[in-house]
Design an enzyme around this catalytic site. Structure first.
Site, PDB file in Angstrom:
ATOM      1  N   THR A   7      94.700  46.768  51.000  1.00 41.13           N
ATOM      2  CA  THR A   7      93.510  47.183  50.247  1.00 41.13           C
ATOM      3  C   THR A   7      92.651  48.109  51.088  1.00 41.13           C
ATOM      4  O   THR A   7      92.597  47.984  52.307  1.00 41.13           O
ATOM      5  CB  THR A   7      92.668  45.973  49.772  1.00 41.13           C
ATOM      6  OG1 THR A   7      91.620  46.457  48.925  1.00 41.13           O
ATOM      7  CG2 THR A   7      92.051  45.188  50.914  1.00 41.13           C
ATOM      8  N   LYS A  12      86.727  43.417  48.861  1.00 40.65           N
ATOM      9  CA  LYS A  12      87.912  42.548  48.867  1.00 40.65           C
ATOM     10  C   LYS A  12      88.323  42.204  50.300  1.00 40.65           C
ATOM     11  O   LYS A  12      88.653  41.058  50.605  1.00 40.65           O
ATOM     12  CB  LYS A  12      89.100  43.270  48.227  1.00 40.65           C
ATOM     13  CG  LYS A  12      89.030  43.439  46.747  1.00 40.65           C
ATOM     14  CD  LYS A  12      90.350  44.064  46.304  1.00 40.65           C
ATOM     15  CE  LYS A  12      90.357  44.384  44.843  1.00 40.65           C
ATOM     16  NZ  LYS A  12      91.666  44.911  44.404  1.00 40.65           N
ATOM     17  N   GLU A  45      97.949  52.115  40.743  1.00 40.96           N
ATOM     18  CA  GLU A  45      97.243  51.215  39.829  1.00 40.96           C
ATOM     19  C   GLU A  45      97.303  51.731  38.404  1.00 40.96           C
ATOM     20  O   GLU A  45      96.358  51.603  37.643  1.00 40.96           O
ATOM     21  CB  GLU A  45      95.796  51.028  40.305  1.00 40.96           C
ATOM     22  CG  GLU A  45      95.789  50.441  41.702  1.00 40.96           C
ATOM     23  CD  GLU A  45      94.451  49.858  42.114  1.00 40.96           C
ATOM     24  OE1 GLU A  45      93.919  49.047  41.354  1.00 40.96           O
ATOM     25  OE2 GLU A  45      93.962  50.241  43.174  1.00 40.96           O
ATOM     26  N   ASP A  73      95.548  42.549  42.788  1.00 44.71           N
ATOM     27  CA  ASP A  73      94.924  43.372  41.765  1.00 44.71           C
ATOM     28  C   ASP A  73      94.044  42.441  40.949  1.00 44.71           C
ATOM     29  O   ASP A  73      94.437  41.312  40.651  1.00 44.71           O
ATOM     30  CB  ASP A  73      95.976  44.048  40.887  1.00 44.71           C
ATOM     31  CG  ASP A  73      95.394  45.270  40.195  1.00 44.71           C
ATOM     32  OD1 ASP A  73      94.948  46.195  40.900  1.00 44.71           O
ATOM     33  OD2 ASP A  73      95.361  45.306  38.952  1.00 44.71           O
ATOM     34  N   GLY A 161      81.143  45.108  43.138  1.00 45.51           N
ATOM     35  CA  GLY A 161      81.655  45.320  41.780  1.00 45.51           C
ATOM     36  C   GLY A 161      80.703  44.784  40.710  1.00 45.51           C
ATOM     37  O   GLY A 161      79.511  45.076  40.703  1.00 45.51           O
ATOM     38  N   ASP A 163      79.670  41.791  40.273  1.00 46.07           N
ATOM     39  CA  ASP A 163      79.063  40.504  40.648  1.00 46.07           C
ATOM     40  C   ASP A 163      77.607  40.315  40.197  1.00 46.07           C
ATOM     41  O   ASP A 163      77.238  39.208  39.804  1.00 46.07           O
ATOM     42  CB  ASP A 163      79.171  40.279  42.160  1.00 46.07           C
ATOM     43  CG  ASP A 163      80.562  39.803  42.551  1.00 46.07           C
ATOM     44  OD1 ASP A 163      81.345  39.465  41.639  1.00 46.07           O
ATOM     45  OD2 ASP A 163      80.869  39.774  43.751  1.00 46.07           O
ATOM     46  N   LYS A 183      80.948  31.510  46.565  1.00 46.93           N
ATOM     47  CA  LYS A 183      81.796  32.391  45.742  1.00 46.93           C
ATOM     48  C   LYS A 183      83.275  32.116  46.045  1.00 46.93           C
ATOM     49  O   LYS A 183      84.090  31.990  45.141  1.00 46.93           O
ATOM     50  CB  LYS A 183      81.458  33.881  45.989  1.00 46.93           C
ATOM     51  CG  LYS A 183      82.343  34.807  45.152  1.00 46.93           C
ATOM     52  CD  LYS A 183      82.095  36.299  45.327  1.00 46.93           C
ATOM     53  CE  LYS A 183      83.139  37.093  44.516  1.00 46.93           C
ATOM     54  NZ  LYS A 183      83.098  38.531  44.733  1.00 46.93           N
ATOM     55  N   ARG A 189      89.657  35.227  43.357  1.00 46.06           N
ATOM     56  CA  ARG A 189      90.343  35.650  44.587  1.00 46.06           C
ATOM     57  C   ARG A 189      90.503  34.470  45.542  1.00 46.06           C
ATOM     58  O   ARG A 189      91.563  34.297  46.140  1.00 46.06           O
ATOM     59  CB  ARG A 189      89.532  36.782  45.254  1.00 46.06           C
ATOM     60  CG  ARG A 189      90.201  37.404  46.472  1.00 46.06           C
ATOM     61  CD  ARG A 189      89.523  38.689  46.892  1.00 46.06           C
ATOM     62  NE  ARG A 189      89.553  39.677  45.831  1.00 46.06           N
ATOM     63  CZ  ARG A 189      88.514  39.935  45.024  1.00 46.06           C
ATOM     64  NH1 ARG A 189      87.347  39.349  45.211  1.00 46.06           N
ATOM     65  NH2 ARG A 189      88.637  40.808  44.046  1.00 46.06           N
TER      66      ARG A 189
HETATM   67  P1  IMP Z   1      91.533  46.940  41.869  1.00 46.72           P
HETATM   68  O1  IMP Z   1      92.162  45.568  41.950  1.00 46.72           O
HETATM   69  O2  IMP Z   1      91.582  47.674  43.153  1.00 46.72           O
HETATM   70  O3  IMP Z   1      92.014  47.694  40.682  1.00 46.72           O
HETATM   71  O4  IMP Z   1      89.967  46.742  41.660  1.00 46.72           O
HETATM   72  C1  IMP Z   1      89.448  45.641  41.060  1.00 46.72           C
HETATM   73  C2  IMP Z   1      88.086  45.953  40.449  1.00 46.72           C
HETATM   74  O5  IMP Z   1      87.714  44.816  39.660  1.00 46.72           O
HETATM   75  C3  IMP Z   1      86.987  46.107  41.496  1.00 46.72           C
HETATM   76  O6  IMP Z   1      86.804  47.443  41.852  1.00 46.72           O
HETATM   77  C4  IMP Z   1      85.782  45.543  40.758  1.00 46.72           C
HETATM   78  O7  IMP Z   1      85.244  46.502  39.900  1.00 46.72           O
HETATM   79  C5  IMP Z   1      86.398  44.445  39.901  1.00 46.72           C
HETATM   80  N1  IMP Z   1      86.437  43.168  40.647  1.00 46.72           N
HETATM   81  C6  IMP Z   1      87.527  42.462  41.046  1.00 46.72           C
HETATM   82  N2  IMP Z   1      87.164  41.364  41.730  1.00 46.72           N
HETATM   83  C7  IMP Z   1      85.830  41.381  41.768  1.00 46.72           C
HETATM   84  C8  IMP Z   1      84.878  40.512  42.370  1.00 46.72           C
HETATM   85  O8  IMP Z   1      85.188  39.502  43.027  1.00 46.72           O
HETATM   86  N3  IMP Z   1      83.608  40.860  42.198  1.00 46.72           N
HETATM   87  C9  IMP Z   1      83.208  41.966  41.500  1.00 46.72           C
HETATM   88  N4  IMP Z   1      84.043  42.813  40.948  1.00 46.72           N
HETATM   89  C10 IMP Z   1      85.365  42.531  41.078  1.00 46.72           C
END
Ligand code: IMP
Length: 205
Positions: A7, A12, A45, A73, A161, A163, A183, A189
């Site tokens: 990542t 994350k 993605e 993801d 994100g 949250d 959290k 996650r």
């Molecule tokens: P990707 O997995 O890289 O496509 O990105 C996942 C997207 O989902 C993030 O950029 C956030 O917008 C949202 N997301 C996933 N997990 C969380 C979290 O724990 N908190 C807030 N947003 C999340």
């Protein structure tokens, strides 16, 4: 054991590093391994499911690094929006031509849910983690969710994100108001990574 975490998302990465603290795994990230971002990374993605995207990311970085690799993801599924933004969570606003990044995504979410009453604002985060021991191995997949609802205004300054808008049913506060350990205890996650850890620790015994 060295484990590459595929990542470039700082939010994350912080959470995954914290979840592995004290365990017998040395986590490394693409940036530590001098794996610079290449144009083909943008295609990773483009799948239609979290699992497809997680496996694509794990496969790509396992090939580039030669190391056991973990990728995840994740995204937010809103009931009143038929599961959107889902796999498009990260670039949802960008796809609709209304900006880019967390602030634009949150603004779009509020706009799409304007006038929707509390009882119909249900949502969940979903996370799929894929682990590959070698680049061509069969992926080990784990999945987890956490339930909540989308508020009408942001609360809190932690997390990342969506949250500040995601009110967790378990914690009775937003993930942006919660301390990191809280959290991690209930999040999509946290749950998925802990399930994967159990598999990895069982295998290494
Ligand atoms: P990707 O997995 O890289 O496509 O990105 C996942 C997207 O989902 C993030 O950029 C956030 O917008 C949202 N997301 C996933 N997990 C969380 C979290 O724990 N908190 C807030 N947003 C999340």
């Amino acid at each position: 054991m060295k484990l590459l975490v595929a990542t470039r998302n700082d939010g994350k990465a912080r959470e995954i590093r914290d979840l592995f603290a004290g365990l017998p795994f040395e986590l490394v990230f693409p940036v530590d391994q001098f794996l610079e971002r290449l144009p083909d990374e943008a295609d990773l993605e483009r799948g239609t499911s979290f699992a497809e995207n997680a496996v694509a990311k794990a496969r790509y970085f396992a090939k580039r690094s030669g190391k056991p690799t973990l990728a995840e993801d994740s995204g937010l599924e809103v009931d009143a929006l038929d599961g959107a933004p889902g796999v498009f969570s990260a670039r949802w606003a960008q796809m609709h031509g209304v900006g880019e990044g967390d602030a634009a995504n949150n603004a779009l979410l509020l706009e799409r849910l304007a006038g929707v009453p509390d009882e119909r604002r249900g949502a969940r985060y979903r996370c799929v983690v894929a682990y590959l021991e070698t680049p061509l191995a069969k992926p080990q997949l784990v999945e987890a969710t956490c339930e909540g609802r989308v508020l009408t205004a942001p609360r809190g300054s932690g997390g990342f994100g969506y949250d500040p808008l995601f009110f967790s049913t378990d914690l009775e506060m937003t993930f942006a108001e919660a301390a990191l350990p809280a959290k991690q205890r209930v999040s999509h996650r946290g749950r998925a990574i802990r399930a994967l850890m159990e598999v990895l620790l069982r295998r290494s015994r």
